[in-house]
Design an enzyme around this catalytic site. Structure first.
Site, PDB file in Angstrom:
ATOM      1  N   ASP A 155      20.908  15.060 -11.611  1.00 16.52           N
ATOM      2  CA  ASP A 155      20.269  14.377 -12.727  1.00 16.52           C
ATOM      3  C   ASP A 155      21.147  14.490 -13.967  1.00 16.52           C
ATOM      4  O   ASP A 155      21.748  15.522 -14.224  1.00 16.52           O
ATOM      5  CB  ASP A 155      18.870  14.949 -12.998  1.00 16.52           C
ATOM      6  CG  ASP A 155      18.874  16.424 -13.348  1.00 16.52           C
ATOM      7  OD1 ASP A 155      18.593  16.763 -14.519  1.00 16.52           O
ATOM      8  OD2 ASP A 155      19.160  17.259 -12.467  1.00 16.52           O
ATOM      9  N   SER A 156      21.253  13.385 -14.708  1.00 20.68           N
ATOM     10  CA  SER A 156      21.958  13.333 -15.979  1.00 20.68           C
ATOM     11  C   SER A 156      23.424  13.745 -15.809  1.00 20.68           C
ATOM     12  O   SER A 156      24.151  13.116 -15.056  1.00 20.68           O
ATOM     13  CB  SER A 156      21.223  14.184 -17.021  1.00 20.68           C
ATOM     14  OG  SER A 156      21.680  13.910 -18.323  1.00 20.68           O
TER      15      SER A 156
END
Length: 309
Positions: A155-156
């Site tokens: 994520d991210s």
């Protein structure tokens, strides 16, 4: 006009007060962002969760956490890279999502605690991420995992590292990666796309935050390097099938769309999913977004376990 979910509104109201992390030192920011342990009736029962140290190329040791579901078959392996702008985040911040991934996808999940900037700027996190991928592939049998079903996810900033791994593995004839699962990944670091104008303040990740993260991670001369900004890569052919999940109200939304489009143009199987009314960093913030995190994991599990078209 974007209609935020009630959970997103509550998160913004609770966190968009006082001193922002990008007005702190990285060390202060890390201390302010500890993640409470996820305790819920919806938490899965796993066969084991094991912490281990592995050695990387400069002879340093980094931590990994291995999640094994209740399943005696040889299973796919998901190598997971946590978010946090390359500056914070750790095994604990990714713990809930990794538990769910192991259970819902029926896969071994290995979460990687790569070293963080600014103490360890680019390229150290990339090297740690790739060395960990090599370690997982080499030790797949010990993990009861199938090295021919190797997936990267994150994520991210962790999504950034995951997709960078696919490019490096292809260039270096490394482990064959069969899929990548990217949750609102960073794919570009020029901060100019339209979603920065729409959602660059008070939507969970401000433009000042991305500038702060990127400034700690890399010198400006490297920001267009494809190993920092994979959208700048020249070749997108022969990359693994990809699921990319995006919060609707996220500064990174447009660069995710652009990355998915480049993959599709190169003939890669891509599924781009918009999570309505959600903001950046919703994944694994279980005190606010438990339902959305579970839904995200279910979509990832369905995608990676479905035969390629």
């Amino acid at each position: 006009m974007t209609q935020l979910t009630n959970e997103a509104i509550r998160y913004i109201e609770d966190t968009d007060t006082g001193l922002h992390y990008y007005e702190m030192t990285p060390q202060e920011a890390r201390a302010s962002r500890t993640v409470p342990k996820w305790q819920s009736a919806l938490a899965p029962t796993l066969a084991s969760i094991e912490d281990k140290k592995i050695t990387v190329r400069d002879d340093s040791k980094i931590n990994v956490r291995i999640y094994t579901p209740v399943n005696e078959k040889m299973l796919p392996i998901i190598v997971y890279y946590h978010g946090g702008g390359w500056v914070f985040g750790d095994l604990e911040s990714a713990d809930a999502g990794c538990q769910l991934l192991a259970d819902k996808a029926q896969a071994i999940v290995v979460s990687i605690d790569y070293r963080l900037a600014p103490e360890f700027p680019f390229p150290t996190p990339v090297f740690d991420a790739y060395d960990a991928l090599l370690w997982v592939h080499e030790h797949a049998a010990e993990l009861n995992g199938d090295p021919s079903r190797l997936i990267v996810a994150g994520d991210s900033a962790g999504g950034n590292l995951a997709t960078v791994m696919t490019h490096i593995a292809k260039q270096e004839n490394g482990p064959a990666i069969t899929a990548q699962a990217l949750i609102y990944p960073v794919t570009n670091t020029n901060f100019t796309m339209d979603s920065y104008k729409k959602f660059g303040a008070h939507f969970g990740l401000d433009i000042q935050g991305m500038e702060w993260f990127s400034g700690h991670y890399s010198i400006s001369e490297n920001l267009a390097n494809p190993l920092v900004s994979p959208l700048q890569a020249k070749d997108f052919t022969d990359l693994p099938k990809t699921i990319l999940l995006a919060g609707e109200a996220d500064v990174l939304f447009d660069e995710g769309v652009s990355y998915a489009e480049k993959l599709a143009t190169a003939g890669v199987e891509v599924k781009h999913i918009v999570m309505p009314g959600l903001i950046h960093s919703y994944f694994s913030k279980m005190e606010y977004f438990e339902k959305a995190t579970i839904e995200t994991v279910e979509k990832i599990a369905a995608f990676i376990n479905c035969p390629s078209s």
